[in-house]
Design a protein around this motif. Structure first.
Motif, PDB file in Angstrom:
ATOM      1  N   LYS A  98      22.027  24.197 -63.397  1.00 31.05           N
ATOM      2  CA  LYS A  98      22.824  23.936 -62.200  1.00 31.05           C
ATOM      3  C   LYS A  98      22.856  22.439 -61.891  1.00 31.05           C
ATOM      4  O   LYS A  98      23.901  21.876 -61.574  1.00 31.05           O
ATOM      5  N   ASN A 115      19.620  34.171 -52.349  1.00 34.08           N
ATOM      6  CA  ASN A 115      20.598  33.279 -52.990  1.00 34.08           C
ATOM      7  C   ASN A 115      20.685  33.522 -54.490  1.00 34.08           C
ATOM      8  O   ASN A 115      21.770  33.578 -55.072  1.00 34.08           O
ATOM      9  N   LYS A 116      19.527  33.624 -55.120  1.00 36.64           N
ATOM     10  CA  LYS A 116      19.460  33.788 -56.571  1.00 36.64           C
ATOM     11  C   LYS A 116      20.188  35.061 -57.001  1.00 36.64           C
ATOM     12  O   LYS A 116      20.949  35.072 -57.974  1.00 36.64           O
ATOM     13  N   GLN A 156      24.022  34.764 -56.480  1.00 33.92           N
ATOM     14  CA  GLN A 156      24.646  33.948 -57.515  1.00 33.92           C
ATOM     15  C   GLN A 156      24.880  34.756 -58.789  1.00 33.92           C
ATOM     16  O   GLN A 156      25.944  34.685 -59.404  1.00 33.92           O
ATOM     17  N   ARG A 210      28.573  35.565 -60.429  1.00 34.00           N
ATOM     18  CA  ARG A 210      28.948  35.262 -61.803  1.00 34.00           C
ATOM     19  C   ARG A 210      29.535  36.511 -62.477  1.00 34.00           C
ATOM     20  O   ARG A 210      30.549  36.456 -63.165  1.00 34.00           O
ATOM     21  N   ARG A 239      26.708  42.547 -54.337  1.00 31.56           N
ATOM     22  CA  ARG A 239      26.685  41.170 -53.847  1.00 31.56           C
ATOM     23  C   ARG A 239      26.638  41.142 -52.322  1.00 31.56           C
ATOM     24  O   ARG A 239      25.874  40.373 -51.718  1.00 31.56           O
ATOM     25  N   THR A 297      26.959  28.727 -48.244  1.00 29.25           N
ATOM     26  CA  THR A 297      26.347  29.279 -49.451  1.00 29.25           C
ATOM     27  C   THR A 297      27.361  30.031 -50.297  1.00 29.25           C
ATOM     28  O   THR A 297      27.395  29.890 -51.525  1.00 29.25           O
ATOM     29  N   GLU A 298      28.218  30.846 -49.642  1.00 30.80           N
ATOM     30  CA  GLU A 298      29.212  31.615 -50.396  1.00 30.80           C
ATOM     31  C   GLU A 298      30.187  30.669 -51.096  1.00 30.80           C
ATOM     32  O   GLU A 298      30.533  30.864 -52.252  1.00 30.80           O
ATOM     33  N   GLN A 313      28.339  29.130 -54.008  1.00 35.90           N
ATOM     34  CA  GLN A 313      28.249  30.030 -55.166  1.00 35.90           C
ATOM     35  C   GLN A 313      29.597  30.133 -55.866  1.00 35.90           C
ATOM     36  O   GLN A 313      29.664  30.117 -57.103  1.00 35.90           O
ATOM     37  N   SER A 342      30.184  28.739 -59.567  1.00 34.27           N
ATOM     38  CA  SER A 342      30.679  29.674 -60.585  1.00 34.27           C
ATOM     39  C   SER A 342      31.938  29.131 -61.236  1.00 34.27           C
ATOM     40  O   SER A 342      32.107  29.190 -62.458  1.00 34.27           O
TER      41      SER A 342
END
Length: 592
Positions: free
Chosen positions: A10, A190-191, A194, A198, A248, A309-310, A313, A317
Motif C-alpha cells: 500500500k 478496515n483490513k 479492504q 477488492r 463488506r 475510509t470508504e 478503500q 482499490s
C-alpha cells in the motif's frame, strides 16, 4: 492472478501514485493551506467559548458589550476565512482530483494501445472496461481528500492535544489513552473492509465481462432461445456481487458501531474525570466546557476519517488495479535504434522462424524457411491449428518470433519502427470489425485525413460504391454497433475499400470470403483479386477454389510446411493438398 496489497504494498502504491500530483503541486499546497485555515478556525471556537465562560464565572464585570463584540467580530472573521477556504477545497481541490483521474485514464489507455495481442488473448475486455472507467471514478475523491483529510486530522489531533495539555496534562493523557483502542478497532475492521472491496471490484469486472459477452452475442442468444440461460448466468454473478457487498457492509457496520462506542466512552471519561479534576480544583468549569468542545472536535475528526475510509478503500482499490494494468509488460516495442522502414517493394523472408505462445508453451511454428518475392500471391492452406494465421500475424509483429528472423526487403522487422512496418501492411479478415460511426469514417480509417474523393475512389475499386450510394444516407450512413446494419458482404467490401485506401505493398487476407454466401463471395473475390494485384499477398484460404491462381500454395500443418507449389503441381503430387481439394469439392457438391 490479481496482486494483493500488503501494508508495504500500500505504501508502495501511494509512492507510485504521488507523482501524479507533480503537475498540480501548487494547487495541492494551497489546498492544504486552506485545510489548515479551516482547522485553525475550528480549533479557535472552544478557546473563545472558554474565555467568555471564564469571565462570566470569575469576573462578570469584565464581560462587557465591547469585549463580546470584539470576540464576536473575531469569530465572524475566522468564519469568513473558513468559508473562503472551504469553497476552494470543495471546487478547485476536486477539479485537481478530476485532472489526476483524467491523466491516469489517458495513461492507461495509451498503455493498453501498446500491449501485444498475447495480453488481450488472456484478458477479458469487460475487466479492462471496468478498470478504465469505474475503477478510476473514485480517484477524484481519493486524490483530493487523501492528503487533505489526513492533514486536517493531524492538525486537529496535535493541536487539540497541545491546547488541552496547557489546561491539564493528566486529564489530557487520560482522554488520549482511549484513542489507541479506537484505532485498533478501526484497523481490525478496515483490513477486512479492504479485502471485501477488492473482491467487489474484481466481481464487478466479471459482471461487466459477462454482460458485454451476452449483449454482443444477443443474436446468438435469441436464435437459440437461451435468454433464461443468460439470465441464470448473470444472476449467479450478480448474487456473488451481492454476497461480497453484504459482507463488506457487515464489516462497515462493525466499524461504525465501534466508533459510536468509543465516542460515548470518550464523552463519559471527560465528564467523570473532568468532574473529579474540577472537584479537586485541578481545572475550572470553563476548562471543562473547553474539554467537552475539543472532544466534539476530536470525535468529528474521527468521524470524517471514518467517512473517508470508504473513499480511501475505493481509491486504493482503483489505484491498485490501475497499476496492475500499467505493470503489464510491453512485450513488443521499437528497438532503441529502430528506423523507419522506408519504401517497401514487398520481399518477405522467413529465416528459421519458430513461435510458441507464452501461456501453454506449445510450439505452433517450427523452423519455418520461406522466401517470398515482391508481388507474389502466397496461399496458406492446411488443417485448423496448423499455424496459418499465426504465421501471418508475425509479419506485422502482432507477436514476436521465439526463434529466427523475418525480413522485409532484407531488413529485420525488429530493427524498424512498428508504425512504419504496420503502415506498409494491409489486413482483410474474415471477422470484419467496423467501428461505431458512418461508412465514410470506417473507410477513412485506412488513411486518417483522406478526402472524400479518395474514399470514393477506394470504394469504387472495392466494388462498394454502388451499394453505399444506395444506403439511406450514402457515405454518411450510420453502420451501427460492429456494423450490425450491414450484410456480411457489404462489411467485407468496406474493409477492402479501407485496404485500398491504405494502399499497402504487403497484403494479408485471412479467410476473407469464408463466411459469405456464394453471390457475396463472387463480388468480394473479384474485389480481392483487384486489391492483390501488384502487391505481395498472403492468403489464408478456407474455400480452396479461390486460390487456384496463387503464385505458390503452402500446405502448413503442425509439422511445418509439408508441401509447396502451384495448384497444378500439388494436384499432380496427389499428397495432402490433393486430398484437401478433393474433400472440399465433395463437400461443396453435397451442399449444392
Amino acid at each position: 492472478m490479481e496482486a494483493t496489497v500488503t501494508n508495504k504494498g500500500k505504501k508502495g502504491l501511494i509512492r507510485r501514485f504521488a507523482p501524479y500530483f507533480k503537475k498540480y503541486l501548487w494547487i495541492l499546497i494551497f489546498d492544504l493551506f486552506c485545510a489548515a485555515l479551516t482547522t485553525v478556525c475550528e480549533l479557535a471556537l472552544p478557546i473563545i467559548v472558554q474565555q467568555i465562560t471564564n469571565r462570566g464565572i470569575n469576573d462578570l464585570a469584565s464581560l462587557t458589550l465591547s469585549y463580546i463584540l470584539r470576540i464576536g467580530g473575531l469569530y465572524i472573521f475566522l468564519k469568513l476565512v473558513d468559508v473562503g477556504a472551504t469553497f476552494f477545497m470543495a471546487s478547485i481541490g476536486h477539479i485537481m482530483g478530476t485532472k489526476i483521474e483524467t491523466d491516469m485514464r489517458r495513461d492507461m489507455f495509451a498503455h493498453l494501445q501498446k500491449l501485444s495481442f498475447s495480453y488481450f488473448d488472456n484478458t477479458k475486455i469487460g475487466q479492462l472496461m471496468s478498470r478504465i472507467t469505474t475503477d478510476l471514478f473514485d480517484i477524484t475523491e481519493f486524490a483530493h481528500h487523501c492528503p487533505e483529510e489526513f492533514f486536517i486530522a493531524g492538525i486537529k489531533i496535535i493541536g487539540a492535544f497541545v491546547i488541552l495539555c496547557t489546561m491539564s496534562v493528566p486529564l489530557t493523557l487520560i482522554i488520549f489513552a482511549v484513542l489507541p483502542f479506537m484505532l485498533a478497532a478501526a484497523m481490525f475492521f478496515n483490513k477486512r473492509m479492504q479485502a471485501q472491496f477488492r473482491s467487489q471490484r474484481q466481481q464487478l469486472g466479471e459482471i461487466n465481462a459477462q454482460v458485454e459477452d451476452s449483449l454482443l452475442g444477443v443474436r446468438v442468444v435469441k436464435s437459440f432461445a437461451n435468454e433464461p440461460l443468460e439470465e441464470k448466468k448473470f444472476e449467479e454473478g450478480n448474487q456473488r456481487f451481492y454476497n461480497i457487498k453484504r459482507l463488506r457492509y457487515m464489516y462497515m457496520g462493525g466499524f461504525e458501531a465501534s466508533n459510536k462506542f468509543f465516542d460515548g466512552l470518550m464523552y463519559i471519561v471527560v465528564v467523570i474525570a473532568g468532574a473529579i479534576f474540577m472537584m479537586n480544583g485541578a481545572i475550572d468549569p470553563s476548562q471543562l466546557v473547553a474539554y467537552l468542545l475539543y472532544i466534539t472536535t476530536l470525535i468529528n475528526s474521527i468521524h470524517r476519517i471514518v467517512q473517508f475510509t470508504e473513499q480511501f478503500q475505493s481509491g486504493m482499490s482503483g489505484v491498485e488495479r490501475f497499476f496492475q494494468v500499467m505493470d503489464a509488460p510491453i512485450e513488443i516495442s521499437d528497438a532503441p535504434d529502430a528506423k523507419d522502414i522506408g519504401i517497401v517493394k514487398g520481399d518477405v523472408t522467413f529465416d528459421h522462424v519458430s513461435f510458441k505462445y507464452n501461456d501453454d508453451g506449445t510450439e505452433v511454428l517450427s523452423d519455418i524457411d520461406l522466401d517470398v518475392k515482391a508481388g507474389e500471391n502466397i496461399a496458406l492452406v492446411g488443417p485448423s491449428g496448423g499455424g496459418k494465421t499465426t504465421l501471418c500475424n508475425l509479419i506485422p509483429r502482432f507477436y514476436d518470433t521465439t526463434a529466427g528472423t523475418i525480413r522485409i526487403d532484407g531488413k529485420d522487422i525488429r530493427t524498424v519502427t512498428l508504425k512504419s512496418l504496420r503502415d506498409r501492411i494491409g489486413f482483410v479478415q474474415q471477422d470484419v470489425y467496423l467501428f461505431s460511426g458512418s461508412v465514410f469514417e470506417n473507410i477513412q480509417y485506412g488513411k486518417p485525413g483522406a478526402s472524400k474523393e479518395e474514399v470514393i475512389a477506394a470504394s469504387k475499386m472495392a466494388g462498394a460504391h454502388e451499394f453505399i450510394e444506395g444506403l439511406s444516407n450514402g457515405y454518411d450512413t450510420y453502420v451501427g454497433e460492429r456494423g450490425v446494419k450491414l450484410s456480411g458482404g457489404q462489411k467485407q467490401r468496406i474493409s477492402i475499400a479501407r485496404a485500398f485506401l491504405k494502399n499497402p505493398p504487403i497484403l494479408i487476407l485471412d479467410e476473407a470470403t469464408s463466411a459469405l454466401d456464394n453471390e457475396s463471395e463472387r463480388i468480394v473475390q473479384a474485389s480481392l483479386e483487384k486489391l492483390a494485384k501488384g502487391r505481395t499477398t498472403f492468403t489464408i484460404a478456407h474455400r480452396l477454389t479461390t486460390i487456384k491462381n496463387a503464385t505458390k500454395i503452402l500446405v502448413l500443418t503442425d509439422k511445418g510446411i509439408e508441401e509447396a507449389g502451384t495448384h497444378q503441381e500439388l494436384m499432380k503430387k496427389k499428397g495432402i493438398y490433393f486430398d484437401l481439394y478433393k474433400s472440399y469439392q465433395e463437400m461443396t457438391a453435397d451442399t449444392e
